[in-house]
Design a protein around this motif. Sequence first.
Motif, PDB file in Angstrom:
ATOM      1  N   MET A 172       0.717  -1.244  -0.120  1.00 61.61           N
ATOM      2  CA  MET A 172      -0.277  -0.031  -0.180  1.00 61.61           C
ATOM      3  C   MET A 172       0.954   1.250   0.113  1.00 61.61           C
ATOM      4  O   MET A 172       0.598   2.249  -0.808  1.00 61.61           O
ATOM      5  N   LEU A 173       1.943   0.984   0.747  1.00 60.04           N
ATOM      6  CA  LEU A 173       2.952   2.369   0.794  1.00 60.04           C
ATOM      7  C   LEU A 173       3.540   2.364  -0.590  1.00 60.04           C
ATOM      8  O   LEU A 173       3.598   3.905  -1.108  1.00 60.04           O
ATOM      9  N   GLN A 174       3.969   1.442  -1.191  1.00 62.57           N
ATOM     10  CA  GLN A 174       4.627   1.508  -2.507  1.00 62.57           C
ATOM     11  C   GLN A 174       3.674   2.321  -3.562  1.00 62.57           C
ATOM     12  O   GLN A 174       4.149   3.024  -4.415  1.00 62.57           O
ATOM     13  N   GLU A 175       2.506   1.543  -3.293  1.00 61.35           N
ATOM     14  CA  GLU A 175       1.358   2.307  -4.332  1.00 61.35           C
ATOM     15  C   GLU A 175       1.170   3.688  -4.053  1.00 61.35           C
ATOM     16  O   GLU A 175       1.006   4.507  -5.201  1.00 61.35           O
ATOM     17  N   ALA A 176       1.272   4.248  -2.913  1.00 58.29           N
ATOM     18  CA  ALA A 176       0.921   5.612  -2.702  1.00 58.29           C
ATOM     19  C   ALA A 176       2.115   6.420  -3.145  1.00 58.29           C
ATOM     20  O   ALA A 176       1.853   7.430  -3.722  1.00 58.29           O
ATOM     21  N   GLU A 177       3.425   5.937  -2.948  1.00 61.34           N
ATOM     22  CA  GLU A 177       4.314   6.625  -3.502  1.00 61.34           C
ATOM     23  C   GLU A 177       4.409   6.734  -4.948  1.00 61.34           C
ATOM     24  O   GLU A 177       4.808   7.783  -5.605  1.00 61.34           O
ATOM     25  N   GLU A 178       4.031   5.584  -5.597  1.00 61.50           N
ATOM     26  CA  GLU A 178       3.929   5.643  -7.228  1.00 61.50           C
ATOM     27  C   GLU A 178       3.115   6.590  -7.655  1.00 61.50           C
ATOM     28  O   GLU A 178       3.046   7.080  -8.710  1.00 61.50           O
ATOM     29  N   ASP A 179       1.854   6.649  -6.675  1.00 63.09           N
ATOM     30  CA  ASP A 179       0.735   7.636  -7.183  1.00 63.09           C
ATOM     31  C   ASP A 179       1.204   9.015  -7.004  1.00 63.09           C
ATOM     32  O   ASP A 179       1.145   9.844  -7.790  1.00 63.09           O
ATOM     33  N   TRP A 180       1.906   9.199  -6.137  1.00 66.97           N
ATOM     34  CA  TRP A 180       2.498  10.529  -5.839  1.00 66.97           C
ATOM     35  C   TRP A 180       3.642  11.052  -6.922  1.00 66.97           C
ATOM     36  O   TRP A 180       3.532  12.021  -7.459  1.00 66.97           O
ATOM     37  N   THR A 181       4.453   9.824  -7.082  1.00 67.06           N
ATOM     38  CA  THR A 181       5.295  10.270  -7.930  1.00 67.06           C
ATOM     39  C   THR A 181       4.786  10.552  -9.315  1.00 67.06           C
ATOM     40  O   THR A 181       5.259  11.283 -10.264  1.00 67.06           O
ATOM     41  N   GLY A 182       3.811   9.765  -9.709  1.00 69.60           N
ATOM     42  CA  GLY A 182       3.159   9.831 -11.107  1.00 69.60           C
ATOM     43  C   GLY A 182       2.509  10.913 -11.251  1.00 69.60           C
ATOM     44  O   GLY A 182       2.418  11.490 -12.358  1.00 69.60           O
TER      45      GLY A 182
END
Length: 109
Positions: free
Chosen positions: A1-11
């Motif tokens: 979940m944390l990795q998905e959030a980081e990818e979302d923010w970076t995206g």
Amino acid sequence: MLQEAEEDWTGRREEVRRRIAAIDEAAGQLARSDDSQDRERRELLAERRAARDLLRELSQSAAHATLVDLGLLPNYSLTDTTTRLEATLYWSETPDEEDGPQEEGAHPR
């Protein structure tokens, strides 16, 4: 979940950067000598400023707000004026705590 959030923010940031690059490319191809192209170029530059402001906002947002936006923390802000909170508090007290220290033979009022 944390990795998905980081990818979302970076995206989000990368998407805004791509948009700025596309605007720069499109604006660079328009001729200033042509009135309609110059008008379109100015509109593109206004859109570029808005995208740049969004990128700055994303980069400077507080960590807490970002975590709330990404769904990692609950949003407890109560901005709705119709929100009503009720609470019931329970505790226990001993007679000494209620009235403070008692002298011998003294009775509570």
